[in-house]
Structure formats: C-alpha cells, structure tokens
Design an enzyme around this catalytic site. Structure first.
Site, short mmCIF file in Angstrom:
data_model
loop_
_atom_site.label_atom_id
_atom_site.label_comp_id
_atom_site.label_asym_id
_atom_site.label_seq_id
_atom_site.Cartn_x
_atom_site.Cartn_y
_atom_site.Cartn_z
N ASP A 18 23.86 -17.06 -17.72
CA ASP A 18 24.35 -16.62 -16.41
C ASP A 18 24.42 -15.10 -16.31
O ASP A 18 23.86 -14.49 -15.40
CB ASP A 18 25.72 -17.21 -16.12
CG ASP A 18 25.69 -18.72 -15.99
OD1 ASP A 18 24.74 -19.34 -16.48
OD2 ASP A 18 26.62 -19.28 -15.39
N ARG A 99 42.30 -14.68 -19.99
CA ARG A 99 41.71 -14.06 -18.81
C ARG A 99 42.41 -12.78 -18.34
O ARG A 99 41.74 -11.81 -17.98
CB ARG A 99 41.62 -15.08 -17.67
CG ARG A 99 40.67 -16.23 -17.94
CD ARG A 99 39.31 -15.73 -18.41
NE ARG A 99 38.36 -16.80 -18.64
CZ ARG A 99 37.70 -16.98 -19.78
NH1 ARG A 99 37.92 -16.16 -20.80
NH2 ARG A 99 36.83 -17.95 -19.91
N ASP A 128 38.53 -19.77 -13.32
CA ASP A 128 38.41 -18.41 -13.82
C ASP A 128 38.15 -17.38 -12.73
O ASP A 128 38.57 -16.23 -12.85
CB ASP A 128 37.30 -18.33 -14.88
CG ASP A 128 37.79 -18.80 -16.25
OD1 ASP A 128 39.02 -18.87 -16.44
OD2 ASP A 128 36.95 -19.07 -17.12
N SER A 180 29.55 -26.85 -22.13
CA SER A 180 30.04 -25.53 -21.78
C SER A 180 31.26 -25.26 -22.64
O SER A 180 32.22 -26.05 -22.63
CB SER A 180 30.40 -25.49 -20.29
OG SER A 180 31.02 -24.25 -19.97
#
Length: 405
Positions: A18, A99, A128, A180
C-alpha cells in the site's frame, strides 16, 4: 489547502504494498515531494531491514526511521496498564496503544522538514484512520491530511501491483496475501484469510509469535515480576528498562503458548471484525498487575479503578489519547498506581498464566483478620450489628409490604 499548494508530504511508511504505491501516487497527483517516515515500536528488525532503500526506490526523497521502543513501553503501555484497560473483556489494545506515539512522531518529523501535509495508508473501513487523524487534529490541526484509500480508484492488491509495475517500481509483494498483520513490542495481530469466517478455526499458520499450547513444554515455568508504584522494574530479580522487561517476558511466555486470543470485536466505524492476537509478555504483566492491585486496593477503590479501566479501553481503542478525557483518566489511575508496589510470581503452563504468589509492603491483607482459626483481633459477634444496619433498607421495605398486605 488545494493540491497545488501542497509541496511536501510526510507519509507514514511501512514498506508494504500500500505505502509503496502511495509514494508515486502522491507525486503524480499532488506534484509534491514525499518524505517517508517509519516508527520502530519493536516490530522487529526484519520489518525495518532495507526500509530506507525501498522508500527511496519508490520515489521518496528521504526516509526517517525513528526509534520509539522505550518511549512506547514506558509512556504509553505502562500508563494504559495502570488503568486496567481491556477492550471488550479480552483485547489488550496492542495496535491501539502504538498509534498515538507513531502519529505524534510523524507530526514531529513534518514540523522538522517543513511539510504541508501528513499522509497515511489506512483504509476507510478501519479504526486506524481515526487514531491517526485524531492525533493529527490534536497536535497539528494546520496540516492537511491525505488518505489515498479514500481518494484513489484502486480497490485490490492486483490494482496496486499493476500500478507499481507500470512505473517499474520494484516490490516484493505478490497478488496473494493471506493475512494482514500488525506487530509491535506488545503484540502481533492477525486478520484476513480464513479468519474472515468466524466459524473457521484458526490454522497453525495464523500464529507467528507463540508456541501452540498443545506443543508447549510439559513442565511449568515460574517468573517473578517486581513493581514499584505501578511500573514493572524487575523480572526474576533482574533490573530492566520497560522495553527490555517486555522483550524478556515475551520470550519466556511465548515458549509456553501464553497470550493467544481469538475474538470478534466492534470496530469504531460500526462493523464487526474477527482477529487473532498474540500478547505473551503483556498477558503476564496484566495478570501480575491485577493480582497486586487486589492486595493493595480496598473494595471501593478497586471498583472505581475497574470502571475507569472500562472507560479508558474505549478512549484508547477509539483514538482519543490526546484529549482532556484521556488525561483525566490517566491522572486518576496514577493515584491508585502509587500503591502498586510488590512482587508477583506467575506460573506459565500450556497457554495459561496463573498467579501463584504475591506480596506487597502496601498489602491490606492481614492473616490475623482473615484466618479461619482462633484469633484475638476480630469479634465475630460484631458482624450481627453490621449486617442489621447494612440490610436496614431491605427490612424497612419488607415491613411496608406486610402493612399493605
């Protein structure tokens, strides 16, 4: 700010398919300089190896790799631990906790290089995007946020691979990606593949961090954790930094298959998702911390801390770390944490982490009072008066009912 006004963008870069596609896409669609940023939060050298070279080959002008391991554990994991936060009863918030520090560091790099915008590779379906952009809003509201997955027309891995191939940009990714994953010092998460069907039991290839409990040693292992005012300071008597202590416990607990969960959770954006998480060292730390709390906090204090933990689990999961509410809850938890000093022994066996020994200089437990044998400190006849007053409202209500009857 329009696309024409954006001259320099800092991208949260992982080196995956990505973000490798995002670099050339930004240059083509925004006609801007792209600076890659990666955070080392303990995901392992394998993920960081060759990252700078890969970013440059994809078109980035620079790549910053910032070491956040110690800060992540000391300033984000440990404070969260003091609140007792566990999302929906099982999830130890591994992805959520990383995060805010990653996004904060990204903002710091953007300020350093004079960027106009921040960019992330989060999809429009996940949590996210909210966590990153919530941090950006709190720390750098003047910077434009670019989220390619909400702008471009690519929808699959095949699309991304074709995009890179057309531009002769090398990638090690393939059209087939079963799972993932997201890793840091605290945990690793797994989604996708057979996990998209909640009826499908995870295969052995899902798990990468821990030994299958069925294959774990037939002999239990005991590990001792020492805390001072809510912070883990020693493992088996050895003084270690927060990050070092976590790494050591990860190694010990993973060998016994500790820390696996398989859950269906509620995402912030409204949909449910199924994920498998491995948090070996964290599972041991949480068990030890809670056991120590039961020694040093009274009933009312522990009840309040539990309520605080429930609230903070949603604050953390929902990406609201940099808010007054978060600050308030952390401040409240820090008061209780001052009492959490002592030693805990946890027995590890076949996927289980069981507290078997506990002691604290702040312990409220008294053998003199709790004993079932004869004692000189507690007159059991006193309980009658206590119970009569404690149940007085029930007695009055019953008398009212009798009169009405």
């Amino acid at each position: 700010m329009t696309k024409k006004n954006i001259k320099k963008v800092v991208l949260a870069y992982s080196g995956g398919l990505d973000t490798s596609a995002i670099i050339p896409w930004l240059k083509e669609n925004y006609d801007c300089e792209v600076i890659a940023f990666a955070a080392d939060v303990g995901q392992g050298d394998e993920e960081l190896k060759g990252l700078e070279e890969k970013a440059i080959k994809s078109g980035a002008s620079e790549c910053y790799i910032v070491d956040l391991k110690e800060e992540f554990v000391a300033d984000y994991i440990y404070p969260t631990l003091t609140t007792g936060a566990v999302y929906e009863g099982e999830y130890l918030l591994g992805t959520s906790m990383a995060r805010p520090i990653i996004a904060k560091a990204q903002v710091e790099v953007a300020r350093k290089v004079g960027a106009d915008a921040l960019c992330h590779g989060c999809t429009g379906k996940g949590n996210d995007q909210v966590r990153f952009e919530g941090t950006f809003a709190a720390l750098a509201p003047e910077l434009t946020v670019i989220a390619p997955w909400r702008e471009w027309d690519m929808v699959s891995r095949e699309d991304l691979l074709a995009y890179l191939a057309e531009r002769n940009i090398p990638t090690t990714a393939s059209a087939t990606k079963i799972y993932s994953r997201d890793a840091n010092a605290w945990h690793i998460s797994h989604e996708g593949g057979e996990l998209e069907d909640p009826w499908c039991e995870p295969s052995k290839q899902v798990w990468t961090m821990t030994v299958d409990p069925e294959d774990a040693p037939n002999t239990a292992e005991r590990v001792e954790l020492s805390f001072e005012e809510g912070r883990l300071t020693k493992v088996n008597g050895e003084a270690l930094s927060p990050y070092q202590a976590l790494v050591k416990l990860n190694d010990i607990a993973a060998a016994h298959g500790v820390g696996r969960i398989d859950i269906v959770e509620n995402r912030l954006v409204g949909m449910k998702s199924r994920g498998c998480y491995e948090t070996p060292g964290g599972t041991v730390i949480v068990a030890a911390y809670k056991a120590l709390e039961t020694l040093v906090l009274d009933k009312a204090a522990l009840k309040h801390r539990e309520q605080l933990g429930l609230e903070f689990s949603h604050v953390m999961y929902d990406g609201r770390w940099f808010t007054p509410l978060s600050e308030s809850l952390l401040a409240g938890a820090s008061v209780f944490a001052k009492m959490v000093t002592g030693d805990i022994v946890v027995k590890l066996y076949k996927g289980q982490a069981t507290v078997v020994q506990r002691r604290s200089p702040n312990s409220l437990y008294s053998e003199d009072f709790a004993t079932f044998g004869a004692d000189d400190v507690y007159d059991q006849s006193h309980a009658e008066g206590f119970i009569r007053l404690y149940s007085l409202s029930s007695r009055i209500a019953a008398l009212h009912k009798e009169k009405k009857a």
